[in-house]
Write a protein that holds these residues in place. Structure first.
Motif, PDB file in Angstrom:
ATOM      1  N   ALA A 163       2.062   3.679  13.069  1.00 45.66           N
ATOM      2  CA  ALA A 163       1.597   3.970  11.714  1.00 45.66           C
ATOM      3  C   ALA A 163       2.135   2.951  10.722  1.00 45.66           C
ATOM      4  CB  ALA A 163       2.044   5.374  11.310  1.00 45.66           C
ATOM      5  N   TYR A 164       1.479   2.928   9.565  1.00 40.71           N
ATOM      6  CA  TYR A 164       1.946   2.163   8.409  1.00 40.71           C
ATOM      7  C   TYR A 164       2.441   3.139   7.351  1.00 40.71           C
ATOM      8  CZ  TYR A 164      -0.546  -2.055  10.057  1.00 40.71           C
ATOM      9  OH  TYR A 164      -0.994  -3.146  10.767  1.00 40.71           O
ATOM     10  N   GLU A 165       3.376   2.690   6.548  1.00 41.93           N
ATOM     11  CA  GLU A 165       3.904   3.463   5.426  1.00 41.93           C
ATOM     12  C   GLU A 165       2.780   3.708   4.411  1.00 41.93           C
ATOM     13  OE1 GLU A 165       5.973   5.541   2.939  1.00 41.93           O
ATOM     14  OE2 GLU A 165       7.018   4.779   4.704  1.00 41.93           O
ATOM     15  N   GLU A 166       2.505   4.965   4.127  1.00 44.19           N
ATOM     16  CA  GLU A 166       1.364   5.334   3.293  1.00 44.19           C
ATOM     17  C   GLU A 166       1.440   4.774   1.876  1.00 44.19           C
ATOM     18  OE1 GLU A 166       0.761   9.565   3.414  1.00 44.19           O
ATOM     19  OE2 GLU A 166       0.668   9.575   5.601  1.00 44.19           O
ATOM     20  N   ARG A 167       2.582   4.893   1.232  1.00 46.50           N
ATOM     21  CA  ARG A 167       2.686   4.455  -0.173  1.00 46.50           C
ATOM     22  C   ARG A 167       2.386   2.973  -0.329  1.00 46.50           C
ATOM     23  NH1 ARG A 167       8.210   5.387  -1.949  1.00 46.50           N
ATOM     24  NH2 ARG A 167       8.616   5.291   0.259  1.00 46.50           N
ATOM     25  N   VAL A 168       2.856   2.163   0.609  1.00 43.00           N
ATOM     26  CA  VAL A 168       2.638   0.723   0.524  1.00 43.00           C
ATOM     27  C   VAL A 168       1.153   0.402   0.725  1.00 43.00           C
ATOM     28  CG1 VAL A 168       3.284  -1.518   1.475  1.00 43.00           C
ATOM     29  CG2 VAL A 168       4.980   0.300   1.326  1.00 43.00           C
ATOM     30  N   VAL A 169       0.532   1.066   1.689  1.00 39.61           N
ATOM     31  CA  VAL A 169      -0.902   0.865   1.927  1.00 39.61           C
ATOM     32  C   VAL A 169      -1.702   1.292   0.697  1.00 39.61           C
ATOM     33  CG1 VAL A 169      -2.896   1.570   3.320  1.00 39.61           C
ATOM     34  CG2 VAL A 169      -0.705   1.075   4.429  1.00 39.61           C
ATOM     35  N   ASP A 170      -1.374   2.444   0.131  1.00 38.54           N
ATOM     36  CA  ASP A 170      -2.082   2.933  -1.056  1.00 38.54           C
ATOM     37  C   ASP A 170      -1.970   1.953  -2.221  1.00 38.54           C
ATOM     38  OD1 ASP A 170      -2.899   5.230   0.273  1.00 38.54           O
ATOM     39  OD2 ASP A 170      -1.314   6.484  -0.574  1.00 38.54           O
ATOM     40  N   ALA A 171      -0.785   1.418  -2.448  1.00 38.37           N
ATOM     41  CA  ALA A 171      -0.579   0.462  -3.542  1.00 38.37           C
ATOM     42  C   ALA A 171      -1.385  -0.816  -3.302  1.00 38.37           C
ATOM     43  CB  ALA A 171       0.902   0.142  -3.697  1.00 38.37           C
ATOM     44  N   TYR A 172      -1.398  -1.278  -2.075  1.00 33.50           N
ATOM     45  CA  TYR A 172      -2.153  -2.483  -1.725  1.00 33.50           C
ATOM     46  C   TYR A 172      -3.651  -2.257  -1.951  1.00 33.50           C
ATOM     47  CZ  TYR A 172      -3.834  -6.441   1.012  1.00 33.50           C
ATOM     48  OH  TYR A 172      -4.461  -7.593   1.405  1.00 33.50           O
ATOM     49  N   LEU A 173      -4.147  -1.133  -1.480  1.00 35.07           N
ATOM     50  CA  LEU A 173      -5.574  -0.841  -1.650  1.00 35.07           C
ATOM     51  C   LEU A 173      -5.937  -0.658  -3.119  1.00 35.07           C
ATOM     52  CD1 LEU A 173      -6.304   1.480   1.405  1.00 35.07           C
ATOM     53  CD2 LEU A 173      -6.839  -0.957   1.135  1.00 35.07           C
ATOM     54  N   ALA A 174      -5.015  -0.146  -3.924  1.00 32.65           N
ATOM     55  CA  ALA A 174      -5.273  -0.015  -5.360  1.00 32.65           C
ATOM     56  C   ALA A 174      -5.473  -1.389  -5.982  1.00 32.65           C
ATOM     57  CB  ALA A 174      -4.117   0.720  -6.041  1.00 32.65           C
ATOM     58  N   ARG A 175      -4.672  -2.363  -5.574  1.00 33.27           N
ATOM     59  CA  ARG A 175      -4.851  -3.739  -6.071  1.00 33.27           C
ATOM     60  C   ARG A 175      -6.188  -4.301  -5.621  1.00 33.27           C
ATOM     61  NH1 ARG A 175      -0.016  -6.473  -3.662  1.00 33.27           N
ATOM     62  NH2 ARG A 175      -1.043  -8.357  -4.367  1.00 33.27           N
TER      63      ARG A 175
END
Length: 184
Positions: A163-175
């Motif tokens: 898995a990947y860390e959710e918060r980091v993925v979410d922040a990246y996708l927001a950008r």
């Protein structure tokens, strides 16, 4: 005052009506003020959250309205920037912001983000990598991808080793969503 959105039902959870009403009243006020759109940037719209309550507003209806609000604020910021600096400057700024996403896109699948710490699960690496491959194809080959597709992406949950860390993925996708909205 009439309800802004359909209700979830008396026994179902929905967003707290008072929270939603107050947020959308503030957003309307900011949007209607000349020169004030930057006070509530599209990223701030994406971060909006509301408490849950029985008989609250339908979450799907409110989320859909938030998506439209984000697009409206993003379009206003783009319009204002282009009016002040020109289309070429906007595209140059957008390209620079897109370049900041490339280092992760160039990493091998399975290594694009950190794994969750401890025994916590996260987003399935394969699902996230597949979406990032589509983002790479958008940037490199002009293949179709919309901000809505990124916003509505869902990922299976996996244990930390896959898995990947959710918060980091979410922040990246927001950008990435910001960039896709700017390109629209």
């Amino acid at each position: 005052m009439p309800d802004l959105f359909p209700r979830a039902g008396a026994t179902k959870l929905g967003y707290r009506r008072d929270d939603v009403d107050a947020y959308f009243a503030q957003a309307r006020h900011v949007y209607e003020q000349p020169g004030a759109a930057d006070d509530l940037a599209s990223f701030d719209v994406r971060r909006a959250s509301f408490g849950l309550a029985r008989g609250g507003y339908s979450t799907a209806s409110v989320d859909s309205a938030l998506d439209r609000l984000e697009v409206a604020f993003s379009a206003r910021v783009k319009e204002r920037f282009i009016k002040e600096h020109g289309q070429d400057a906007w595209m140059a700024q957008l390209a620079e912001r897109a370049q900041s996403l490339y280092p992760r896109l160039r990493r091998p699948a399975g290594e694009r983000f950190d794994r969750p710490s401890g025994l916590h699960g996260g987003y399935a690496q394969a699902d996230v990598d597949q979406l990032l491959d589509r983002l790479t194809a958008f940037f490199d080959q002009g293949k179709p991808l919309t901000a809505d597709e990124l916003r509505s992406a869902t990922f299976k949950r996996r244990s930390s080793w896959a898995a990947y860390e959710e918060r980091v993925v979410d922040a990246y996708l927001a950008r990435a969503v910001d960039i896709l909205l700017g390109a629209a």
